[in-house]
Motif scaffolding. Structure first.
Motif, PDB file in Angstrom:
ATOM      1  N   TYR A  34      -0.705 -10.852 -11.133  1.00  0.00           N
ATOM      2  CA  TYR A  34      -2.061 -10.667 -10.594  1.00  0.00           C
ATOM      3  C   TYR A  34      -2.793 -12.006 -10.456  1.00  0.00           C
ATOM      4  O   TYR A  34      -2.571 -12.925 -11.247  1.00  0.00           O
ATOM      5  CB  TYR A  34      -2.840  -9.732 -11.526  1.00  0.00           C
ATOM      6  N   LEU A  87      -6.012  -0.048 -10.232  1.00  0.00           N
ATOM      7  CA  LEU A  87      -4.934   0.277  -9.291  1.00  0.00           C
ATOM      8  C   LEU A  87      -3.866  -0.811  -9.341  1.00  0.00           C
ATOM      9  O   LEU A  87      -4.183  -1.995  -9.268  1.00  0.00           O
ATOM     10  CB  LEU A  87      -5.513   0.363  -7.869  1.00  0.00           C
ATOM     11  N   GLY A  88      -2.624  -0.398  -9.431  1.00  0.00           N
ATOM     12  CA  GLY A  88      -1.530  -1.368  -9.360  1.00  0.00           C
ATOM     13  C   GLY A  88      -0.198  -0.679  -9.149  1.00  0.00           C
ATOM     14  O   GLY A  88       0.019   0.450  -9.617  1.00  0.00           O
ATOM     15  N   VAL A  89       0.672  -1.373  -8.424  1.00  0.00           N
ATOM     16  CA  VAL A  89       2.043  -0.898  -8.204  1.00  0.00           C
ATOM     17  C   VAL A  89       2.966  -1.985  -8.754  1.00  0.00           C
ATOM     18  O   VAL A  89       2.685  -3.185  -8.581  1.00  0.00           O
ATOM     19  CB  VAL A  89       2.283  -0.668  -6.685  1.00  0.00           C
ATOM     20  N   ARG A  94       6.504  -2.457  -4.349  1.00  0.00           N
ATOM     21  CA  ARG A  94       5.384  -2.545  -3.394  1.00  0.00           C
ATOM     22  C   ARG A  94       5.856  -2.403  -1.955  1.00  0.00           C
ATOM     23  O   ARG A  94       7.016  -2.572  -1.656  1.00  0.00           O
ATOM     24  CB  ARG A  94       4.653  -3.892  -3.582  1.00  0.00           C
ATOM     25  N   ARG A  95       4.888  -2.099  -1.089  1.00  0.00           N
ATOM     26  CA  ARG A  95       5.092  -1.973   0.352  1.00  0.00           C
ATOM     27  C   ARG A  95       5.993  -0.788   0.715  1.00  0.00           C
ATOM     28  O   ARG A  95       6.645  -0.786   1.746  1.00  0.00           O
ATOM     29  CB  ARG A  95       5.677  -3.277   0.944  1.00  0.00           C
ATOM     30  N   HIS A  96       6.023   0.223  -0.176  1.00  0.00           N
ATOM     31  CA  HIS A  96       6.759   1.454   0.137  1.00  0.00           C
ATOM     32  C   HIS A  96       5.839   2.665   0.061  1.00  0.00           C
ATOM     33  O   HIS A  96       6.311   3.787  -0.113  1.00  0.00           O
ATOM     34  CB  HIS A  96       7.953   1.636  -0.811  1.00  0.00           C
ATOM     35  N   GLY A  97       4.540   2.431   0.103  1.00  0.00           N
ATOM     36  CA  GLY A  97       3.606   3.555   0.196  1.00  0.00           C
ATOM     37  C   GLY A  97       3.031   4.056  -1.118  1.00  0.00           C
ATOM     38  O   GLY A  97       2.190   4.963  -1.117  1.00  0.00           O
ATOM     39  N   ALA A  98       3.430   3.474  -2.266  1.00  0.00           N
ATOM     40  CA  ALA A  98       2.934   4.006  -3.546  1.00  0.00           C
ATOM     41  C   ALA A  98       1.435   3.730  -3.721  1.00  0.00           C
ATOM     42  O   ALA A  98       0.681   4.603  -4.193  1.00  0.00           O
ATOM     43  CB  ALA A  98       3.715   3.413  -4.713  1.00  0.00           C
ATOM     44  N   GLY A  99       0.997   2.524  -3.323  1.00  0.00           N
ATOM     45  CA  GLY A  99      -0.423   2.192  -3.470  1.00  0.00           C
ATOM     46  C   GLY A  99      -1.286   3.127  -2.640  1.00  0.00           C
ATOM     47  O   GLY A  99      -2.306   3.658  -3.121  1.00  0.00           O
ATOM     48  N   GLU A 100      -0.878   3.363  -1.407  1.00  0.00           N
ATOM     49  CA  GLU A 100      -1.658   4.250  -0.540  1.00  0.00           C
ATOM     50  C   GLU A 100      -1.628   5.690  -1.070  1.00  0.00           C
ATOM     51  O   GLU A 100      -2.654   6.383  -1.040  1.00  0.00           O
ATOM     52  CB  GLU A 100      -1.096   4.190   0.886  1.00  0.00           C
ATOM     53  N   GLU A 121     -14.102  -2.350  -6.547  1.00  0.00           N
ATOM     54  CA  GLU A 121     -14.226  -3.788  -6.306  1.00  0.00           C
ATOM     55  C   GLU A 121     -12.832  -4.371  -6.137  1.00  0.00           C
ATOM     56  O   GLU A 121     -11.892  -3.893  -6.761  1.00  0.00           O
ATOM     57  CB  GLU A 121     -14.872  -4.520  -7.484  1.00  0.00           C
ATOM     58  N   ASN A 126      -7.739 -11.064  -2.352  1.00  0.00           N
ATOM     59  CA  ASN A 126      -6.620 -10.153  -2.643  1.00  0.00           C
ATOM     60  C   ASN A 126      -6.402  -9.336  -1.369  1.00  0.00           C
ATOM     61  O   ASN A 126      -6.889  -8.223  -1.210  1.00  0.00           O
ATOM     62  CB  ASN A 126      -6.973  -9.246  -3.827  1.00  0.00           C
ATOM     63  N   SER A 128      -3.839  -7.860   0.180  1.00  0.00           N
ATOM     64  CA  SER A 128      -3.105  -6.593   0.273  1.00  0.00           C
ATOM     65  C   SER A 128      -3.998  -5.421  -0.144  1.00  0.00           C
ATOM     66  O   SER A 128      -4.076  -4.400   0.555  1.00  0.00           O
ATOM     67  CB  SER A 128      -1.817  -6.629  -0.567  1.00  0.00           C
ATOM     68  N   LEU A 132      -5.630  -2.428   2.222  1.00  0.00           N
ATOM     69  CA  LEU A 132      -5.409  -1.022   1.862  1.00  0.00           C
ATOM     70  C   LEU A 132      -6.737  -0.258   1.847  1.00  0.00           C
ATOM     71  O   LEU A 132      -6.850   0.841   2.393  1.00  0.00           O
ATOM     72  CB  LEU A 132      -4.729  -0.966   0.479  1.00  0.00           C
ATOM     73  N   LYS A 135      -8.097   0.235   5.308  1.00  0.00           N
ATOM     74  CA  LYS A 135      -7.298   1.263   6.001  1.00  0.00           C
ATOM     75  C   LYS A 135      -7.762   2.667   5.623  1.00  0.00           C
ATOM     76  O   LYS A 135      -7.774   3.577   6.442  1.00  0.00           O
ATOM     77  CB  LYS A 135      -5.814   1.066   5.649  1.00  0.00           C
TER      78      LYS A 135
HETATM   79  C1  COA Z   1      -2.577  -3.575  -3.660  1.00  0.00           C
HETATM   80  C2  COA Z   1      -1.333  -2.760  -4.018  1.00  0.00           C
HETATM   81  C3  COA Z   1      -1.745  -1.689  -5.017  1.00  0.00           C
HETATM   82  C4  COA Z   1      -0.782  -2.112  -2.761  1.00  0.00           C
HETATM   83  O1  COA Z   1       0.270  -1.253  -3.142  1.00  0.00           O
HETATM   84  P1  COA Z   1       1.544  -0.995  -2.200  1.00  0.00           P
HETATM   85  O2  COA Z   1       2.294   0.142  -2.763  1.00  0.00           O
HETATM   86  O3  COA Z   1       2.292  -2.259  -1.998  1.00  0.00           O
HETATM   87  O4  COA Z   1       0.825  -0.598  -0.830  1.00  0.00           O
HETATM   88  P2  COA Z   1       1.377   0.384   0.300  1.00  0.00           P
HETATM   89  O5  COA Z   1       2.845   0.136   0.526  1.00  0.00           O
HETATM   90  O6  COA Z   1       0.997   1.762  -0.026  1.00  0.00           O
HETATM   91  O7  COA Z   1       0.568  -0.150   1.564  1.00  0.00           O
HETATM   92  C5  COA Z   1      -0.534   0.582   2.100  1.00  0.00           C
HETATM   93  C6  COA Z   1      -1.409  -0.348   2.927  1.00  0.00           C
HETATM   94  O8  COA Z   1      -1.904  -1.416   2.108  1.00  0.00           O
HETATM   95  C7  COA Z   1      -2.000  -2.611   2.875  1.00  0.00           C
HETATM   96  N1  COA Z   1      -1.072  -3.608   2.313  1.00  0.00           N
HETATM   97  C8  COA Z   1      -0.281  -3.447   1.228  1.00  0.00           C
HETATM   98  N2  COA Z   1       0.375  -4.587   0.975  1.00  0.00           N
HETATM   99  C9  COA Z   1      -0.005  -5.478   1.898  1.00  0.00           C
HETATM  100  C10 COA Z   1       0.316  -6.836   2.143  1.00  0.00           C
HETATM  101  N3  COA Z   1       1.183  -7.503   1.347  1.00  0.00           N
HETATM  102  N4  COA Z   1      -0.291  -7.449   3.177  1.00  0.00           N
HETATM  103  C11 COA Z   1      -1.174  -6.808   3.968  1.00  0.00           C
HETATM  104  N5  COA Z   1      -1.509  -5.494   3.797  1.00  0.00           N
HETATM  105  C12 COA Z   1      -0.932  -4.854   2.759  1.00  0.00           C
HETATM  106  C13 COA Z   1      -1.592  -2.241   4.275  1.00  0.00           C
HETATM  107  O9  COA Z   1      -2.759  -1.836   4.953  1.00  0.00           O
HETATM  108  C14 COA Z   1      -0.682  -1.062   4.033  1.00  0.00           C
HETATM  109  O10 COA Z   1      -0.615  -0.206   5.152  1.00  0.00           O
HETATM  110  P3  COA Z   1       0.572  -0.424   6.237  1.00  0.00           P
HETATM  111  O11 COA Z   1       1.835  -0.238   5.482  1.00  0.00           O
HETATM  112  O12 COA Z   1       0.294   0.636   7.252  1.00  0.00           O
HETATM  113  O13 COA Z   1       0.434  -1.832   6.746  1.00  0.00           O
HETATM  114  C15 COA Z   1      -0.252  -3.689  -4.627  1.00  0.00           C
HETATM  115  O14 COA Z   1      -0.056  -4.782  -3.764  1.00  0.00           O
HETATM  116  C16 COA Z   1      -0.539  -4.191  -6.017  1.00  0.00           C
HETATM  117  O15 COA Z   1      -0.290  -3.527  -7.001  1.00  0.00           O
HETATM  118  N6  COA Z   1      -1.089  -5.432  -6.145  1.00  0.00           N
HETATM  119  C17 COA Z   1      -1.371  -6.037  -7.446  1.00  0.00           C
HETATM  120  C18 COA Z   1      -2.509  -5.340  -8.159  1.00  0.00           C
HETATM  121  C19 COA Z   1      -3.742  -5.240  -7.283  1.00  0.00           C
HETATM  122  O16 COA Z   1      -4.039  -6.121  -6.501  1.00  0.00           O
HETATM  123  N7  COA Z   1      -4.477  -4.143  -7.445  1.00  0.00           N
HETATM  124  C20 COA Z   1      -5.683  -3.873  -6.701  1.00  0.00           C
HETATM  125  C21 COA Z   1      -6.841  -4.331  -7.483  1.00  0.00           C
HETATM  126  S1  COA Z   1      -8.350  -4.027  -6.635  1.00  0.00           S
END
Ligand code: COA
Length: 285
Positions: A34, A87-89, A94-100, A121, A126, A128, A132, A135
């Motif tokens: 992080y 929130l965290g994956v 990551r990038r397989h839909g778990a965050g969404e 917040e 940040n 990504s 999200l 979106k």
């Molecule tokens: C933010 C986080 C939770 C996203 O989880 P994820 O499972 O990778 O996200 P998803 O695969 O579900 O992606 C959903 C959308 O998020 C956005 N997104 C996710 N990763 C991204 C990246 N590396 N760059 C740009 N957009 C990104 C996109 O809009 C994506 O939609 P798309 O696939 O249609 O482009 C993850 O990156 C994470 O855990 N980060 C570290 C902890 C953190 O930052 N938590 C949030 C604190 S506020």
């Protein structure tokens, strides 16, 4: 009662099905890389859940179809508003839909509870997480600063003003009157949920006046609410801070989430507070 659901192939389990030890471990796994390191212990998570009214029944843990843990997301619930947090994956998933999926699950829980406003917040830059949230329909509401000030020893001389210590009840009353659209961490309920809240009220001969409410922890002053009622806000804030840091000259100070537009902010800078980082507050109605 929330039940296990599946969104886009991701299994979502109520966080209340997990122990605090398990939740702490999942959270830490998602945050190993992080931007701002924020490791959790079980005790800190427990305190966090209490302070911020996190509801574990409506918070979620994500797994794949074989039960492998993918991530976590928590939901704070207060009257007519909810807060998405933690929130965290895990990096390898990551990038397989778990965050969404986690976010969609929390939004569905909020809708089911008929909560009209969901807040969160995200640390500035940040990308990504910010993408999200955009979106999913969140919009930027405010920019918040995290400030720090190290102790400087007993070198401050407060200016001559009439000042009064405020006890917990008086302090909470002031915060409650102000409560409008503060960030979740600084809302009345957050103050109410913590120990050692007190405050200061100042009035000067030129009739400027104001108050400062804060939480005193063992080594740190934190969770500030500040208001200049009369006079230049920066000067009133500075005078309040002179008194505060004169009284607690050996304590660190940390301000979480002061708005970049807060009229008291210049007073904090004048007192030697330094910006650590910024968060973007986002809302979805
Ligand atoms: C933010 C986080 C939770 C996203 O989880 P994820 O499972 O990778 O996200 P998803 O695969 O579900 O992606 C959903 C959308 O998020 C956005 N997104 C996710 N990763 C991204 C990246 N590396 N760059 C740009 N957009 C990104 C996109 O809009 C994506 O939609 P798309 O696939 O249609 O482009 C993850 O990156 C994470 O855990 N980060 C570290 C902890 C953190 O930052 N938590 C949030 C604190 S506020």
């Amino acid at each position: 009662m929330s039940l296990t659901t599946i969104i886009s192939g991701v299994k979502l389990i109520p966080a209340s099905h997990m122990s605090l030890d398990e939740l702490t471990a999942i959270y830490n796994q998602t945050r190993v890389d992080y931007i701002v390191p924020m490791p959790m212990t079980k005790a800190r998570l427990e305190e966090y859940i209490h302070t911020y009214d996190v509801n574990l029944t409506h918070s979620l843990v994500a797994t794949d179809q074989n039960g492998a843990l993918l991530g976590v997301a928590m939901l704070g619930i207060r009257e007519k508003r909810a807060w998405i947090t933690r929130l965290g994956v895990v990096p390898t998933s990551r990038r397989h839909g778990a965050g969404e999926a986690l976010m969609t699950g929390l939004l569905e829980n909020s809708t089911r509870l008929e909560i009209p406003l969901v807040m969160l917040e995200v640390i500035k830059n940040n990308l990504s997480a910010h993408q999200l949230f955009l979106k999913l329909g969140f919009r930027e509401n405010n920019e918040l600063l995290i400030l720090r000030r190290p102790p400087t020893g007993n070198s401050l001389m407060p200016v001559a003003m009439e000042w009064k210590r405020l006890d917990r009840i008086e302090s909470l009353d002031l915060v409650r009157q102000e409560d409008g659209a503060q960030p979740w961490t600084n809302q009345y309920e957050s103050f109410q949920n913590v120990e050692d809240v007190s405050g200061l009220r100042l009035t000067s001969s030129d009739r400027s006046s104001g108050w400062l409410v804060y939480q005193r922890r063992k080594f740190t002053l934190t969770r500030f609410a500040c208001k200049a009622e009369c006079g230049a806000p920066a000067d009133v804030t500075y005078s309040l801070l002179l008194h505060l840091h004169h009284m607690h000259s050996n304590l660190d100070a940390q301000i979480e989430n002061i708005s970049k537009n807060d009229p008291c902010l210049p007073g904090f800078y004048k007192m030697g507070y330094i910006e650590s980082f910024r968060r973007i507050e986002m809302w979805k109605r």
